[in-house]
Design an enzyme around this catalytic site. Structure first.
Site, short mmCIF file in Angstrom:
data_model
loop_
_atom_site.label_atom_id
_atom_site.label_comp_id
_atom_site.label_asym_id
_atom_site.label_seq_id
_atom_site.Cartn_x
_atom_site.Cartn_y
_atom_site.Cartn_z
N LEU A 1 0.55 4.14 2.13
CA LEU A 1 0.78 4.77 3.43
C LEU A 1 1.58 3.88 4.39
O LEU A 1 2.41 4.37 5.15
CB LEU A 1 -0.58 5.14 4.06
N CYS A 2 1.34 2.58 4.34
CA CYS A 2 1.96 1.67 5.31
C CYS A 2 3.49 1.74 5.34
O CYS A 2 4.08 1.76 6.42
CB CYS A 2 1.49 0.24 5.07
N PRO A 3 4.17 1.79 4.18
CA PRO A 3 5.63 1.84 4.26
C PRO A 3 6.16 3.09 4.98
O PRO A 3 7.21 3.03 5.61
CB PRO A 3 6.09 1.85 2.80
N SER B 1 0.86 -1.19 0.00
CA SER B 1 0.00 0.00 0.00
C SER B 1 0.90 1.24 0.00
O SER B 1 2.11 1.13 0.12
CB SER B 1 -0.92 -0.01 1.22
#
Length: 183
Positions: A54-56, A52
């Site tokens: 945003l997750c990183p 995804s």
């Protein structure tokens, strides 16, 4: 949802190792449980799913502070509903994730997310939840963000530092600041 003073649930999950071991299919996979790292603080943070946008940003934020958390006696675990195979593949193909220093837990059955009470009822994925768990297994800090809003790993570190003082720490307290005194 679990909150301050609750015991963090027991768990035993498949995971991808942190560091270079997590990139090689021969050494990448392990099992992580709540019994690991007994006597240490645990930071367990959840993200909705791998691959995804945003997750990183959050994962890398925690990775950049991993040494500081470790210096304060805390072990980090990241978790999502993706399998350990997906975690490894993501790490292999996302250059910034290749050197993650912590294990990525696989909550494919959503058991831990459900026990923590952090599953989004519409999307069926974990919310962006963060738990600081003391060496006795008691939750001392929890924060949960909307799926669209990232969290601040530096703030989680600040909270851990405040908890470690055993003192009364005021708003915006920072390491090295005086604690509040009664009377």
């Amino acid at each position: 949802m679990l909150t301050i003073g609750d015991r963090f649930p027991s768990f035993r999950l498949s995971a991808v190792e942190g560091g270079p071991r997590g990139l090689d299919p021969k050494t990448a996979f392990t099992t992580v449980s709540d019994a690991d790292d007994t006597g240490r603080w645990k930071l367990i943070f959840f993200w909705p799913k791998d691959f995804s946008l945003l997750c990183p940003t959050e994962i890398l934020g925690f990775a950049r502070l991993a040494r500081e958390f470790e210096d304060r006696g805390a072990v980090l675990y990241g978790a999502s509903l993706d399998s350990e195979l997906v975690h490894m593949h993501w790490r292999q193909h996302h250059p910034e994730l290749r050197n993650l220093p912590f294990a990525m837990l696989s909550d494919v059955r959503r058991e831990l997310s459900r026990e923590c009470g952090i599953l989004d009822p519409v999307e069926g994925v974990p919310l962006r939840a963060t738990f600081l768990v003391d060496p006795e297994g008691v939750i001392r800090h929890v924060s949960v963000n909307d799926l669209a809003v990232g969290r601040n790993p530096q703030e989680v570190l600040r909270v851990l530092e405040a908890l470690l003082t055993g003192e009364l720490c005021g708003c915006n307290w920072q390491k090295g600041d005086e604690a509040l005194k009664v009377g």
